[in-house]
Motif scaffolding. Structure first.
Motif: not given
Length: 135
Positions: A67-75, A89-104
Motif C-alpha cells: 500500500g505504501w508503494e501504491f501511495l508513492d506512485e499515486l501521489e 486506507i483500510m488496515s488491520s494495523s493499529i500501529r500509530s506509526a502507520d497512521v502518522f506515516h499515512s498523513k504524509k
C-alpha cells in the motif's frame, strides 16, 4: 454516485466489502482487485478521459505492491492528473506509526481500522460522490 476501487489481497475482505456495499445508493460501481499495479496502470491509461475512480479503499500489507508503494506512485499520478483520486486506507494495523506515516500523503483522506462498518462505508461513498467533493 461514486466509483469505488477496493485494493486488498484478502478475498474475505473483498466479500465483507461487497456485503457492506450491497444496496448502497451512494456507490454506482465498485471494482475489486488484489493488485494495486493494475489500478495504477488503469489510472495512467485513462487519465485523459476522466474515467477514473472517485475513491480507492486501500489495504497496506500486500505481497506484491505494498500500500505504501501504491501511495508513492499515486501521489506522482495525482500531481499531473485532471482529477484527484481520493484514498482511504483500510488496515488491520493499529500501529500509530502507520497512521502518522499515512498523513504524509496528500491523497489519503483517512486511516480506518478493519473491519469497517456499513455506516462508515456509506459516509465515505457519499462524501466522494462527484459534485460533493472539491479537489
Amino acid at each position: 454516485m461514486c466509483k469505488l476501487v477496493v485494493i486488498d489481497d484478502n478475498p474475505t475482505d473483498h466479500y465483507i466489502m461487497q456485503r457492506l456495499l450491497h444496496n448502497n445508493y451512494n456507490c454506482e460501481q465498485a471494482t475489486y482487485t488484489y493488485d494495486g499495479r493494475l489500478v495504477l496502470d488503469y489510472l495512467e491509461q485513462n487519465k485523459e478521459t476522466g474515467s477514473l475512480p472517485d475513491l480507492i479503499l486501500l489495504d497496506l500489507d500486500m505481497p506484491e505492491l505494498t500500500g505504501w508503494e501504491f501511495l508513492d506512485e499515486l501521489e506522482t499520478f495525482n500531481s499531473g492528473a485532471k482529477k484527484r483520486v481520493q484514498v482511504h486506507i483500510m488496515s488491520s494495523s493499529i500501529r500509530s506509526a502507520d497512521v502518522f506515516h499515512s498523513k504524509k500523503y496528500a491523497c489519503v483522506n483517512s486511516f480506518m481500522t478493519k473491519p469497517l462498518s456499513r455506516d462508515l462505508v456509506n459516509k465515505i461513498c457519499e462524501d466522494a460522490s462527484p459534485g460533493r467533493n472539491v479537489a
